[in-house]
Design a protein around this motif. Structure first.
Motif, short mmCIF file in Angstrom:
data_model
loop_
_atom_site.label_atom_id
_atom_site.label_comp_id
_atom_site.label_asym_id
_atom_site.label_seq_id
_atom_site.Cartn_x
_atom_site.Cartn_y
_atom_site.Cartn_z
N LYS A 188 0.84 -1.19 0.00
CA LYS A 188 0.00 0.00 0.00
C LYS A 188 0.88 1.24 0.00
O LYS A 188 1.64 1.45 0.93
N TRP A 227 -5.46 5.13 0.19
CA TRP A 227 -5.83 4.32 -0.96
C TRP A 227 -6.35 2.98 -0.51
O TRP A 227 -5.60 2.17 0.03
N TYR A 287 -7.72 -2.52 -4.00
CA TYR A 287 -8.36 -2.58 -5.30
C TYR A 287 -9.42 -3.68 -5.32
O TYR A 287 -9.16 -4.80 -4.88
N THR A 288 -10.60 -3.34 -5.81
CA THR A 288 -11.65 -4.33 -6.02
C THR A 288 -12.22 -4.13 -7.41
O THR A 288 -12.16 -3.01 -7.96
N LYS A 336 -15.09 -1.23 -7.38
CA LYS A 336 -14.74 0.20 -7.38
C LYS A 336 -13.55 0.54 -8.27
O LYS A 336 -13.44 1.64 -8.77
N ARG A 337 -12.59 -0.39 -8.39
CA ARG A 337 -11.37 -0.18 -9.18
C ARG A 337 -10.65 1.10 -8.76
O ARG A 337 -10.25 1.92 -9.58
N ALA A 338 -10.53 1.29 -7.44
CA ALA A 338 -9.86 2.49 -6.90
C ALA A 338 -8.41 2.54 -7.39
O ALA A 338 -7.65 1.60 -7.20
N THR A 339 -8.05 3.63 -8.02
CA THR A 339 -6.73 3.81 -8.61
C THR A 339 -6.12 5.09 -8.06
O THR A 339 -6.79 6.12 -8.01
N ILE A 385 -7.47 9.84 -5.60
CA ILE A 385 -8.04 8.53 -5.85
C ILE A 385 -9.11 8.68 -6.93
O ILE A 385 -9.98 9.55 -6.83
N ASN A 436 -11.96 6.40 -8.95
CA ASN A 436 -12.66 5.13 -9.04
C ASN A 436 -13.01 4.82 -10.48
O ASN A 436 -13.57 5.66 -11.19
N ASN A 437 -12.64 3.63 -10.91
CA ASN A 437 -12.94 3.11 -12.23
C ASN A 437 -12.50 4.04 -13.37
O ASN A 437 -13.30 4.40 -14.24
#
Length: 58
Positions: free
Chosen positions: A13, A22, A25-26, A29-32, A41, A43-44
């Protein structure tokens, strides 16, 4: 950048004082983490482009 990289290398992390937290990642949500002069941050990100590539993949 080095301050973000060191925790990432040891824990998976990135973290640095004053930077956003942060989440893991899922696919939901695709948190980037967008690393720039001001990190944020997103999301997607590029969801439309990803959807196009997924439709083109046989």
């Amino acid at each position: 950048m080095a301050e973000l990289w060191s925790p990432f290398a040891s824990t998976g992390k990135p973290a640095a004082k004053g930077q956003p937290q942060w989440a893991a990642y899922t696919l939901d949500k695709r948190a980037t983490l967008e690393i720039n002069a001001e990190c944020r941050i997103v999301n997607n990100p590029y969801s439309q482009e990803r959807a196009l590539w997924e439709r083109l993949d046989p």
